[in-house]
Design a protein around this motif. Sequence first.
Motif, PDB file in Angstrom:
ATOM      1  N   VAL A 103      59.494   7.347   4.969  1.00 37.85           N
ATOM      2  CA  VAL A 103      60.176   7.393   3.672  1.00 37.85           C
ATOM      3  C   VAL A 103      59.227   7.935   2.592  1.00 37.85           C
ATOM      4  CG1 VAL A 103      61.306   5.991   1.907  1.00 37.85           C
ATOM      5  CG2 VAL A 103      61.705   5.502   4.309  1.00 37.85           C
TER       6      VAL A 103
ATOM      7  N   THR B  91      54.849  21.252   7.653  1.00 36.33           N
ATOM      8  CA  THR B  91      54.100  20.666   6.530  1.00 36.33           C
ATOM      9  C   THR B  91      52.779  21.414   6.346  1.00 36.33           C
ATOM     10  OG1 THR B  91      55.030  18.517   7.125  1.00 36.33           O
ATOM     11  CG2 THR B  91      53.164  18.490   5.604  1.00 36.33           C
TER      12      THR B  91
ATOM     13  N   TYR C 119      55.806  -2.633  10.402  1.00 35.78           N
ATOM     14  CA  TYR C 119      56.252  -1.866  11.575  1.00 35.78           C
ATOM     15  C   TYR C 119      56.155  -0.357  11.311  1.00 35.78           C
ATOM     16  CZ  TYR C 119      58.625  -0.429  15.767  1.00 35.78           C
ATOM     17  OH  TYR C 119      58.903   0.167  16.970  1.00 35.78           O
TER      18      TYR C 119
ATOM     19  N   LEU D 183      58.165  19.422  12.260  1.00 40.29           N
ATOM     20  CA  LEU D 183      58.020  19.028  10.847  1.00 40.29           C
ATOM     21  C   LEU D 183      56.547  18.992  10.449  1.00 40.29           C
ATOM     22  CD1 LEU D 183      60.667  16.183  10.397  1.00 40.29           C
ATOM     23  CD2 LEU D 183      60.512  18.279   9.058  1.00 40.29           C
TER      24      LEU D 183
ATOM     25  N   PHE E 132      59.078  11.596   2.882  1.00 35.40           N
ATOM     26  CA  PHE E 132      60.288  12.216   2.333  1.00 35.40           C
ATOM     27  C   PHE E 132      60.238  12.226   0.800  1.00 35.40           C
ATOM     28  CE2 PHE E 132      64.798  11.762   0.925  1.00 35.40           C
ATOM     29  CZ  PHE E 132      65.174  13.059   1.218  1.00 35.40           C
TER      30      PHE E 132
ATOM     31  N   ILE F 195      64.558  17.843   8.340  1.00 30.11           N
ATOM     32  CA  ILE F 195      64.557  16.445   7.885  1.00 30.11           C
ATOM     33  C   ILE F 195      65.976  15.864   8.053  1.00 30.11           C
ATOM     34  CG2 ILE F 195      64.369  14.926   5.862  1.00 30.11           C
ATOM     35  CD1 ILE F 195      61.991  16.554   4.927  1.00 30.11           C
TER      36      ILE F 195
ATOM     37  N   VAL G 269      57.275  17.012  15.527  1.00 37.33           N
ATOM     38  CA  VAL G 269      56.110  17.896  15.697  1.00 37.33           C
ATOM     39  C   VAL G 269      56.336  19.184  14.888  1.00 37.33           C
ATOM     40  CG1 VAL G 269      54.774  19.254  17.357  1.00 37.33           C
ATOM     41  CG2 VAL G 269      55.494  16.937  17.940  1.00 37.33           C
TER      42      VAL G 269
ATOM     43  N   GLY H  24      56.506   2.219   5.994  1.00 34.06           N
ATOM     44  CA  GLY H  24      57.315   3.092   5.124  1.00 34.06           C
ATOM     45  C   GLY H  24      56.824   4.532   5.101  1.00 34.06           C
ATOM     46  N   LEU H  25      56.055   4.929   6.135  1.00 34.07           N
ATOM     47  CA  LEU H  25      55.390   6.237   6.054  1.00 34.07           C
ATOM     48  C   LEU H  25      56.362   7.415   6.078  1.00 34.07           C
ATOM     49  CD1 LEU H  25      52.331   5.309   8.239  1.00 34.07           C
ATOM     50  CD2 LEU H  25      52.230   6.096   5.870  1.00 34.07           C
TER      51      LEU H  25
ATOM     52  N   MET I   8      62.354  23.008   6.445  1.00 27.98           N
ATOM     53  CA  MET I   8      61.980  21.605   6.304  1.00 27.98           C
ATOM     54  C   MET I   8      63.200  20.739   5.979  1.00 27.98           C
ATOM     55  SD  MET I   8      59.215  19.752   6.239  1.00 27.98           S
ATOM     56  CE  MET I   8      57.762  19.499   5.324  1.00 27.98           C
TER      57      MET I   8
ATOM     58  N   VAL J 281      54.324   6.424  14.913  1.00 28.15           N
ATOM     59  CA  VAL J 281      55.376   6.619  15.914  1.00 28.15           C
ATOM     60  C   VAL J 281      54.746   6.616  17.312  1.00 28.15           C
ATOM     61  CG1 VAL J 281      57.093   8.242  16.791  1.00 28.15           C
ATOM     62  CG2 VAL J 281      56.901   7.862  14.335  1.00 28.15           C
TER      63      VAL J 281
ATOM     64  N   TRP K  93      61.066  13.284  18.447  1.00 29.55           N
ATOM     65  CA  TRP K  93      59.607  13.471  18.438  1.00 29.55           C
ATOM     66  C   TRP K  93      59.282  14.965  18.321  1.00 29.55           C
ATOM     67  CZ3 TRP K  93      55.005  11.156  17.923  1.00 29.55           C
ATOM     68  CH2 TRP K  93      53.862  11.813  18.407  1.00 29.55           C
TER      69      TRP K  93
HETATM   70  C1  HEM Z   1      58.438  15.754   6.766  1.00 29.57           C
HETATM   71  C2  HEM Z   1      57.983  14.922   7.641  1.00 29.57           C
HETATM   72  C3  HEM Z   1      58.693  13.671   8.121  1.00 29.57           C
HETATM   73  C4  HEM Z   1      59.590  12.849   7.469  1.00 29.57           C
HETATM   74  C5  HEM Z   1      60.113  12.989   6.036  1.00 29.57           C
HETATM   75  C6  HEM Z   1      59.959  11.812   8.406  1.00 29.57           C
HETATM   76  C7  HEM Z   1      60.812  10.747   8.120  1.00 29.57           C
HETATM   77  C8  HEM Z   1      61.057   9.687   8.974  1.00 29.57           C
HETATM   78  C9  HEM Z   1      61.659   8.418   8.587  1.00 29.57           C
HETATM   79  C10 HEM Z   1      62.155   8.059   7.182  1.00 29.57           C
HETATM   80  C11 HEM Z   1      61.709   7.651   9.692  1.00 29.57           C
HETATM   81  C12 HEM Z   1      62.212   6.208   9.733  1.00 29.57           C
HETATM   82  C13 HEM Z   1      61.023   5.248  10.001  1.00 29.57           C
HETATM   83  C14 HEM Z   1      59.816   5.352   9.161  1.00 29.57           C
HETATM   84  O1  HEM Z   1      59.922   5.428   7.931  1.00 29.57           O
HETATM   85  O2  HEM Z   1      58.705   5.387   9.744  1.00 29.57           O
HETATM   86  C15 HEM Z   1      61.182   8.424  10.813  1.00 29.57           C
HETATM   87  C16 HEM Z   1      61.141   8.016  12.128  1.00 29.57           C
HETATM   88  C17 HEM Z   1      60.680   8.789  13.184  1.00 29.57           C
HETATM   89  N1  HEM Z   1      59.914   9.933  13.051  1.00 29.57           N
HETATM   90 FE1  HEM Z   1      59.611  10.941  11.331  1.00 29.57          FE
HETATM   91  N2  HEM Z   1      59.327  12.034   9.602  1.00 29.57           N
HETATM   92  C18 HEM Z   1      58.520  13.143   9.467  1.00 29.57           C
HETATM   93  C19 HEM Z   1      57.662  13.662  10.415  1.00 29.57           C
HETATM   94  C20 HEM Z   1      57.570  13.188  11.729  1.00 29.57           C
HETATM   95  C21 HEM Z   1      56.585  13.611  12.687  1.00 29.57           C
HETATM   96  C22 HEM Z   1      55.444  14.572  12.380  1.00 29.57           C
HETATM   97  C23 HEM Z   1      56.871  12.966  13.867  1.00 29.57           C
HETATM   98  C24 HEM Z   1      56.194  13.064  15.203  1.00 29.57           C
HETATM   99  C25 HEM Z   1      55.619  14.116  15.690  1.00 29.57           C
HETATM  100  C26 HEM Z   1      58.036  12.155  13.646  1.00 29.57           C
HETATM  101  C27 HEM Z   1      58.705  11.411  14.604  1.00 29.57           C
HETATM  102  C28 HEM Z   1      59.568  10.368  14.322  1.00 29.57           C
HETATM  103  C29 HEM Z   1      60.204   9.525  15.326  1.00 29.57           C
HETATM  104  C30 HEM Z   1      60.126   9.697  16.855  1.00 29.57           C
HETATM  105  C31 HEM Z   1      60.887   8.521  14.617  1.00 29.57           C
HETATM  106  C32 HEM Z   1      61.631   7.332  15.206  1.00 29.57           C
HETATM  107  C33 HEM Z   1      60.533   6.278  15.342  1.00 29.57           C
HETATM  108  C34 HEM Z   1      60.947   4.964  15.916  1.00 29.57           C
HETATM  109  O3  HEM Z   1      62.091   4.833  16.338  1.00 29.57           O
HETATM  110  O4  HEM Z   1      60.084   4.076  15.933  1.00 29.57           O
HETATM  111  N3  HEM Z   1      58.420  12.279  12.328  1.00 29.57           N
HETATM  112  N4  HEM Z   1      60.777   9.649  10.332  1.00 29.57           N
END
Ligand code: HEM
Length: 253
Positions: free
Chosen positions: A64, A154, A58, A150, A67, A225, A148, A61-62, A221, A130, A144
Motif C-alpha cells: 500500500v 519501477t 504481516y 512491476l 502504491f 498495478i 517482478v 503495509g509495504l 505501471m 512476499v 509474483w
Molecule cells: C508498484 C509496485 C507494487 C505495488 C504498488 C504492490 C502492491 C501490493 C499490495 C497493496 C499488496 C497487498 C499486500 C501488501 O500490502 O503487502 C500486494 C501483494 C502482493 N504483491 Fe505486490 N506490489 C508491488 C510490487 C510487487 C513486487 C515487486 C512483487 C514481487 C516480485 C509483488 C508480489 C506480490 C504478491 C505475490 C502479493 C500477494 C502476497 C501475499 O498473498 O502474501 N508485488 N502488492
Amino acid sequence: MNRRKSLADRIVQNRVWKSVFRQGYPNTAENQSKVVVNSWFLHIHPVKVRRHTLKITYTFGLGVISFFLFVVLVVTGAWLMLFHVPSVERAYGSIQGLETDVPFGILMRSMHRWAAHLMVLTVFLHLCRVFFTGGYKRPREFNWVIGVVLWVTTLLLSYTGYLLPWDQLSYWAVTVGTNMVGSFPGIGEIMRMALLGAKEVGQPTLTRFYALHIAILPLVMTILIGVHFWRIRKDGGLSAPGEKSSGERTEGS
Ligand code: HEM
C-alpha cells in the motif's frame, strides 16, 4: 441506539446515497457485502479478509505504501511537466527556473525525487516480504511474475527520470548505463542504439527517455498495478502462514 438507527434509516432513504451506493446502510453483514460488491470504488476489496492479514507485521503495509508513493509521483510529476522542457538546450535551465522562480518548485521537485527513491526501497522490501512469507507460491505465482515486472518498471522509471534535468550527473549516468547495455553479447549494440536513438546521448535520447518516463512506463505501471490488485483478490486474498499451496481458489475470491 434508536437514534443511530433512525440516522441510518434517514441516510439510506436519501436519494443521493441511493444513487451512489444502491443498497441499505452497511450495518448488517448482507449490506456490508453489498457495499463492497456494488461500489466501483470499493469492489477491489474482498468482502471478507483473514484476521492475520490485518496485523501490521504481516505485510508492514509495504504494498500500500508503494502504491501511495506511485500516486504521489504521478501528481507531482504531472505538475513538474508544466515547467520542464524536454530539449537539450532548455531542459537544464527549465529545472533551474523551476527551483528559483516557481512557487513551491523546490518542494514539488523534492517530493518527486524523494518519493521515487522511497518507492524503489518500499517495492524492494515488499518483494522481500512476499518472498519470506511464501506469497509467491501457488496460486499466486502469476501475481509474483506481475510483481517482478512491476519491480523492473519501477527501476526503469527511476532511470529514465534521471536524464530529464540534463545535468552532468544525468548525462554521464545515462552514458555509462547505455554503454553497459551495449556490452551485452549479440544484441547489446542494437539495444543501445534503440535506447539512445543515435550514436551517443543527445536530443533523440532525451526525447525517448521523456516519452518513456511521462507516458509509456506510467501507463504500463498503472495497468500492471490494476492487474496486481485484481489478482490479489482473485487468488483468495493474502497468503496465510502454513497455508497449503494449491491451485484452487480460497475464501474471498
Ligand atoms: C508498484 C509496485 C507494487 C505495488 C504498488 C504492490 C502492491 C501490493 C499490495 C497493496 C499488496 C497487498 C499486500 C501488501 O500490502 O503487502 C500486494 C501483494 C502482493 N504483491 Fe505486490 N506490489 C508491488 C510490487 C510487487 C513486487 C515487486 C512483487 C514481487 C516480485 C509483488 C508480489 C506480490 C504478491 C505475490 C502479493 C500477494 C502476497 C501475499 O498473498 O502474501 N508485488 N502488492
